[in-house]
Design a protein around this motif. Structure first.
Motif, PDB file in Angstrom:
ATOM      1  N   ASP A 144       1.204  -1.499  -0.295  1.00 37.06           N
ATOM      2  CA  ASP A 144       0.242  -0.148   0.492  1.00 37.06           C
ATOM      3  C   ASP A 144       1.055   1.298   0.268  1.00 37.06           C
ATOM      4  O   ASP A 144       0.575   2.603  -0.359  1.00 37.06           O
ATOM      5  CB  ASP A 144      -1.393   0.379   1.044  1.00 37.06           C
ATOM      6  CG  ASP A 144      -0.003  -0.060   2.426  1.00 37.06           C
ATOM      7  OD1 ASP A 144       0.967  -0.296   2.148  1.00 37.06           O
ATOM      8  OD2 ASP A 144      -0.816   0.495   4.139  1.00 37.06           O
ATOM      9  N   HIS A 147       2.397   1.643  -3.647  1.00 37.06           N
ATOM     10  CA  HIS A 147       0.942   2.011  -4.276  1.00 37.06           C
ATOM     11  C   HIS A 147       0.746   3.710  -3.899  1.00 37.06           C
ATOM     12  O   HIS A 147       0.988   4.455  -5.006  1.00 37.06           O
ATOM     13  CB  HIS A 147      -0.860   1.696  -4.482  1.00 37.06           C
ATOM     14  CG  HIS A 147      -1.534   2.552  -4.513  1.00 37.06           C
ATOM     15  ND1 HIS A 147      -2.648   1.935  -4.133  1.00 37.06           N
ATOM     16  CD2 HIS A 147      -1.646   2.688  -5.493  1.00 37.06           C
ATOM     17  CE1 HIS A 147      -3.715   3.011  -4.675  1.00 37.06           C
ATOM     18  NE2 HIS A 147      -2.823   2.842  -5.658  1.00 37.06           N
ATOM     19  N   LYS A 148       1.012   4.000  -2.866  1.00 35.20           N
ATOM     20  CA  LYS A 148       1.082   5.627  -2.524  1.00 35.20           C
ATOM     21  C   LYS A 148       1.968   6.751  -3.626  1.00 35.20           C
ATOM     22  O   LYS A 148       1.859   7.478  -3.636  1.00 35.20           O
ATOM     23  CB  LYS A 148       1.160   6.163  -1.045  1.00 35.20           C
ATOM     24  CG  LYS A 148       0.447   6.973  -0.328  1.00 35.20           C
ATOM     25  CD  LYS A 148       1.169   7.806   0.896  1.00 35.20           C
ATOM     26  CE  LYS A 148       0.526   8.692   1.217  1.00 35.20           C
ATOM     27  NZ  LYS A 148       1.043   9.186   2.607  1.00 35.20           N
ATOM     28  N   LYS A 160      -1.358   0.768  -8.282  1.00 35.24           N
ATOM     29  CA  LYS A 160      -2.141  -0.009  -7.569  1.00 35.24           C
ATOM     30  C   LYS A 160      -2.029  -1.294  -7.781  1.00 35.24           C
ATOM     31  O   LYS A 160      -0.841  -2.349  -7.401  1.00 35.24           O
ATOM     32  CB  LYS A 160      -3.240   0.419  -7.177  1.00 35.24           C
ATOM     33  CG  LYS A 160      -4.330  -1.002  -6.679  1.00 35.24           C
ATOM     34  CD  LYS A 160      -6.017  -1.148  -6.294  1.00 35.24           C
ATOM     35  CE  LYS A 160      -5.879  -2.018  -5.520  1.00 35.24           C
ATOM     36  NZ  LYS A 160      -7.985  -1.929  -4.854  1.00 35.24           N
TER      37      LYS A 160
END
Length: 303
Positions: A144, A147-148, A160
């Motif tokens: 995650d 992804h950011k 993503k």
């Protein structure tokens, strides 16, 4: 050894020097010394009593140090601006110049890992003493968080799925080199847009490795404390993630939200923007220096 001509061609040199409105006996700071092009131009405008303090955390830049009694070199990141100036005995200065981003030299040195053109280890550190490399980011960050980083810092559209692929692939084999990385993400790279896509992904990794946005915001806040009234802040950025905090700080004195006002409705901000719109390179410079295409120059003056 002087290598500045091959190291980096200064962007909008004339515009930067004019923006500083240099006083011959003033104290000025070039926080991104690099090849020394901007610094030499500043020194040319200073008299015998003027002072130029240059910052650069990259050890390669030290090869370009200037032999001049008015010149002081600081081997530090500009995020430590205020403390280092005070250590040198300077509480206030008359102008600060920042040419953000990666120098041509850093892009052209394969071992630094900044460029997608050369096979190399995934490094991307501007300060070689920092422990965090691009390889560490790719192999240890949670999915995650990847992804950011890809989404915010690189504005990658398939951030993503890219993060998921990286997190899955590294379980079988660490991603250590450019070749490793390209092989892992090959299916995500849009056909016909390979260079742009890789540039976005590399930008995201580089910003994370060097904490560029946090350091920039910290630096901008410090400039308000060290500039004399009427002193100039001149910042050149190369992408919206850099330009946005500069624009907001000059317009509002802060990076998020609206400008604060006192009881009488007066805006409470330390600097005022000299140019409403960012200055961009002219056609002559664009023809000679491709790096100038994305450059935006903003000027602030201490109130």
């Amino acid at each position: 050894m002087r290598m500045e001509h091959n190291y980096h061609v200064p962007v909008m040199l004339k515009e930067c020097i004019e923006a500083l409105a240099i006083k011959p006996a003033g104290v000025y700071v070039d926080v991104t010394f690099g090849g020394g092009g901007h610094s030499r131009a500043i020194l040319d405008c200073l008299g015998k009593d003027g002072v130029l303090i240059a910052f650069d955390q990259d050890p390669d830049a030290q090869q370009n140090k200037i032999e001049d009694p008015r010149f002081i070199f600081v081997d530090q990141n500009f995020g430590y601006l205020k403390n280092n100036l005070r250590l040198l005995g300077y509480q206030k200065v008359d102008g600060i110049l920042a040419d953000l981003g990666v120098s041509s030299h850093q892009f052209n040195e394969p071992a630094r890992g900044f460029s997608t053109r050369f096979e190399a280890d995934l490094d991307m550190r501007m300060d070689k003493q920092r422990p965090l490399t691009a390889a560490v980011v790719l192999n240890t960050y949670a999915e995650d968080k990847l992804h950011k980083i890809f989404g915010i810092y690189g504005e990658v559209k398939n951030a993503k799925s890219l993060a998921k692929t990286v997190a899955t692939s590294r379980m079988e084999k660490p991603i250590l080199t450019l070749a490793d990385f390209k092989k892992v993400i090959a299916a995500h790279i849009p056909k016909g847009k390979e260079n742009k896509y890789m540039a976005q992904v590399f930008q995201a990794l580089r910003i994370e490795v060097n904490a560029e946005i946090a350091v920039l915001e910290d630096f901008l806040t410090q400039t308000a404390d060290v500039l004399n009234p009427g002193g100039r802040l001149v910042v050149m950025s190369y992408h919206s993630l850099e330009d946005r905090p500069v624009k907001n700080f000059l317009a509002k004195g802060k990076f998020r939200g609206e400008v604060e006002k006192d009881f009488f409705g007066n805006e409470q901000k330390p600097l005022q923007a000299i140019n409403r719109k960012a200055i961009i390179a002219d056609t002559d410079e664009l023809a000679k220096n491709s790096r100038a295409r994305s450059a935006k120059l903003r000027i602030g003056e201490k109130l």
